[in-house]
Design a protein around this motif. Structure first.
Motif, mmCIF file in Angstrom:
data_model
loop_
_atom_site.group_PDB
_atom_site.id
_atom_site.type_symbol
_atom_site.label_atom_id
_atom_site.label_comp_id
_atom_site.label_asym_id
_atom_site.label_seq_id
_atom_site.Cartn_x
_atom_site.Cartn_y
_atom_site.Cartn_z
ATOM 1 N N SER A 7 0.841 -1.188 0.000
ATOM 2 C CA SER A 7 0.000 0.000 0.000
ATOM 3 C C SER A 7 0.881 1.244 0.000
ATOM 4 O O SER A 7 1.899 1.309 0.693
ATOM 5 C CB SER A 7 -0.904 0.013 1.234
ATOM 6 O OG SER A 7 -1.563 1.270 1.342
ATOM 7 N N ASP A 8 0.470 2.234 -0.772
ATOM 8 C CA ASP A 8 1.175 3.515 -0.767
ATOM 9 C C ASP A 8 0.846 4.342 0.465
ATOM 10 O O ASP A 8 1.441 5.403 0.666
ATOM 11 C CB ASP A 8 0.816 4.314 -2.022
ATOM 12 C CG ASP A 8 1.447 3.738 -3.274
ATOM 13 O OD1 ASP A 8 2.537 3.157 -3.176
ATOM 14 O OD2 ASP A 8 0.833 3.859 -4.358
ATOM 15 N N TYR A 9 -0.090 3.862 1.279
ATOM 16 C CA TYR A 9 -0.577 4.664 2.398
ATOM 17 C C TYR A 9 -0.314 3.990 3.743
ATOM 18 O O TYR A 9 -0.805 4.443 4.768
ATOM 19 C CB TYR A 9 -2.064 4.963 2.205
ATOM 20 C CG TYR A 9 -2.293 5.699 0.901
ATOM 21 C CD1 TYR A 9 -2.110 7.074 0.814
ATOM 22 C CD2 TYR A 9 -2.617 5.010 -0.261
ATOM 23 C CE1 TYR A 9 -2.268 7.752 -0.390
ATOM 24 C CE2 TYR A 9 -2.783 5.679 -1.470
ATOM 25 C CZ TYR A 9 -2.606 7.039 -1.531
ATOM 26 O OH TYR A 9 -2.756 7.711 -2.729
ATOM 27 N N ASP A 10 0.460 2.904 3.750
ATOM 28 C CA ASP A 10 0.933 2.301 4.987
ATOM 29 C C ASP A 10 2.393 2.687 5.196
ATOM 30 O O ASP A 10 3.113 3.022 4.249
ATOM 31 C CB ASP A 10 0.831 0.767 4.922
ATOM 32 C CG ASP A 10 -0.606 0.286 4.962
ATOM 33 O OD1 ASP A 10 -1.480 1.063 5.379
ATOM 34 O OD2 ASP A 10 -0.852 -0.868 4.536
ATOM 35 N N SER A 11 2.834 2.632 6.419
ATOM 36 C CA SER A 11 4.234 2.939 6.712
ATOM 37 C C SER A 11 5.130 1.783 6.270
ATOM 38 O O SER A 11 4.898 0.622 6.616
ATOM 39 C CB SER A 11 4.430 3.181 8.205
ATOM 40 O OG SER A 11 5.809 3.317 8.507
ATOM 41 N N SER A 55 2.602 6.028 -8.578
ATOM 42 C CA SER A 55 2.425 6.365 -7.160
ATOM 43 C C SER A 55 3.397 5.605 -6.270
ATOM 44 O O SER A 55 3.822 6.114 -5.233
ATOM 45 C CB SER A 55 0.981 6.078 -6.730
ATOM 46 O OG SER A 55 0.680 4.693 -6.786
ATOM 47 N N LEU A 59 5.263 7.962 -3.611
ATOM 48 C CA LEU A 59 4.798 7.884 -2.226
ATOM 49 C C LEU A 59 5.621 6.940 -1.352
ATOM 50 O O LEU A 59 5.647 7.110 -0.128
ATOM 51 C CB LEU A 59 3.331 7.450 -2.189
ATOM 52 C CG LEU A 59 2.343 8.399 -2.891
ATOM 53 C CD1 LEU A 59 0.933 7.841 -2.794
ATOM 54 C CD2 LEU A 59 2.403 9.803 -2.286
ATOM 55 N N GLN A 60 6.271 5.938 -1.964
ATOM 56 C CA GLN A 60 6.962 4.941 -1.149
ATOM 57 C C GLN A 60 8.393 4.651 -1.574
ATOM 58 O O GLN A 60 9.081 3.884 -0.906
ATOM 59 C CB GLN A 60 6.167 3.611 -1.154
ATOM 60 C CG GLN A 60 4.808 3.683 -0.486
ATOM 61 C CD GLN A 60 4.896 3.715 1.032
ATOM 62 O OE1 GLN A 60 5.858 4.228 1.604
ATOM 63 N NE2 GLN A 60 3.897 3.185 1.710
ATOM 64 N N GLN A 127 3.741 14.802 -6.942
ATOM 65 C CA GLN A 127 2.293 14.788 -7.103
ATOM 66 C C GLN A 127 1.846 16.069 -7.811
ATOM 67 O O GLN A 127 2.399 17.145 -7.573
ATOM 68 C CB GLN A 127 1.607 14.669 -5.747
ATOM 69 C CG GLN A 127 1.968 13.398 -4.984
ATOM 70 C CD GLN A 127 1.132 13.215 -3.738
ATOM 71 O OE1 GLN A 127 -0.093 13.110 -3.793
ATOM 72 N NE2 GLN A 127 1.803 13.162 -2.587
ATOM 73 N N LEU A 164 -7.827 1.940 -1.377
ATOM 74 C CA LEU A 164 -7.305 3.308 -1.441
ATOM 75 C C LEU A 164 -8.155 4.229 -0.567
ATOM 76 O O LEU A 164 -9.368 4.014 -0.439
ATOM 77 C CB LEU A 164 -7.331 3.827 -2.882
ATOM 78 C CG LEU A 164 -6.454 3.111 -3.909
ATOM 79 C CD1 LEU A 164 -6.709 3.692 -5.302
ATOM 80 C CD2 LEU A 164 -4.996 3.228 -3.536
ATOM 81 N N PRO A 165 -7.563 5.266 -0.007
ATOM 82 C CA PRO A 165 -8.361 6.260 0.702
ATOM 83 C C PRO A 165 -9.130 7.122 -0.293
ATOM 84 O O PRO A 165 -8.838 7.125 -1.497
ATOM 85 C CB PRO A 165 -7.303 7.087 1.446
ATOM 86 C CG PRO A 165 -6.087 6.965 0.590
ATOM 87 C CD PRO A 165 -6.124 5.575 0.008
#
Length: 358
Positions: A7-11, A55, A59-60, A127, A164-165
């Motif tokens: 995930s691009d939104y997890d640490s 992404s 992001l990561q 972005q 995704l958020p």
């Protein structure tokens, strides 16, 4: 460091301690998404794939995304059918279809090579102000570079996993400024849009070359609509939207019947025609007496995510078949124990969880 559908939104802090972070610090091994997509090979799947390649880096700091799977050549009714870059499920016709993920991939792979650098956020990647991502790849030897720009809406961005958020994207004009010393010849521009739908559900622009941009001015602007994927590159010659040397054969989804095979014409070690192994591996070999059989070759069950119950299976045909007669000759190995046997089934799935089995 290979991650499974990251995930691009997890640490990923622990991974960043070992690999490339978004700051570009080289601390050890690179971070890869070593299995990605698992999405249908339609426009949504292509949009997901285009979005996630961009992404992941922004992001990561993930430097590679490996699609599962490249060619979906397994029968309708099996799990994850058509979740691939290209679907080719009719060996009796040679038909293949759904090139959308292929062209999304070409926006990167036709304009870069192994060994190129990925440019850090704020210096060529990042972005977009109204949603979306841009990446820059650069050849450290020649100075050639490639920029990709992607803007996918929330409705079309998700892959099969992870979720995704909520987010919002809007069309915008974006200006890119080339730093002093950057190679500035004429720039090739290629364009796709995965959300600019016609009434029939198709899209007009798919890996389409647009007029070149003059890079000598030091900046250029792009009209980035929702669904857009741009490639801007110093690579002017070579990339192309190829066409098959012969037309793609017409589709005939129905498996031709009647079908029979005694395997005598095969060299040993080859798979049986049209058979699709799901659990275990089946090859043609000689049995006692000299006749050839399709033999299961794996001596023990592999490590799996779930139990597959009855054991090895190879399938041929369609779950939709009805009023079907099947006959087969089977041979058990001489050392077979009392609890071993052979199964013959119709309208079964690849895990033996449904269908009629004898």
């Amino acid at each position: 460091v290979g991650l499974h559908y990251p995930s691009d939104y997890d640490s990923l802090a622990n991974c960043h301690n070992l690999g490339f972070g978004v700051t570009g610090q080289r601390g050890g091994k690179p971070i890869w998404s070593s299995e990605e997509s698992s999405s249908y090979d339609d426009l949504n799947g292509a949009a997901c794939w285009a979005r996630v390649i961009a992404s992941h880096w922004v992001l990561q700091g993930i430097t590679a995304s490996i699609m599962w799977n490249l060619v979906g050549a397994y029968f309708h009714g099996t799990l994850w059918y058509a979740s691939s870059m290209l679907t080719a499920v009719e060996p009796w016709t040679g038909n293949y279809r759904s090139m959308y993920p292929v062209w999304a991939t070409a926006h990167v792979t036709q304009f870069t090579k192994i060994g190129w650098d990925m440019i850090q956020n704020g210096h060529g990647s990042g972005q977009l102000p109204k949603g979306g991502f841009y990446n820059t790849y650069a050849d450290p030897k020649t100075g050639d570079w490639t920029l990709t720009v992607v803007k996918i809406s929330e409705d079309h961005a998700p892959c099969t996993r992870p979720g995704l958020p909520h987010f919002q994207v809007d069309a915008e004009n974006v200006t890119f400024t080339l730093q002093p010393g950057t190679k500035r010849p004429k720039l090739a521009v290629w364009y796709s849009n995965f959300e600019d739908f016609r009434e029939d559900g198709t899209v007009p622009a798919m890996f389409q070359r647009l007029p070149d941009i003059d890079g000598a001015a030091g900046s250029f602007s792009l009209e980035v609509r929702v669904g857009a994927l741009y490639t801007v590159s110093t690579i002017l010659e070579g990339p192309a939207k190829g066409v098959p040397e012969t037309p793609i054969p017409a589709s005939q989804p129905q498996v031709p019947l009647p079908f029979s095979d005694d395997f005598e014409a095969y060299p040993e070690g080859q798979e049986g025609r049209w058979w699709s192994d799901q659990i275990g591996v089946f090859e043609v070999h000689k049995a006692d007496g000299g006749t050839k059989v399709m033999r299961q070759m794996v001596p023990a069950p592999p490590i799996t995510w779930e139990s597959f119950g009855r054991g090895p299976v190879s399938v041929l045909g369609m779950l939709e078949w009805q009023d079907l007669k099947i006959t087969a000759q089977v041979r058990l190995p001489p050392n077979a124990s009392g609890d071993q046997g052979a199964c013959l089934g119709t309208r079964v799935d690849q895990t033996w969880s449904s269908g009629v089995v004898l």
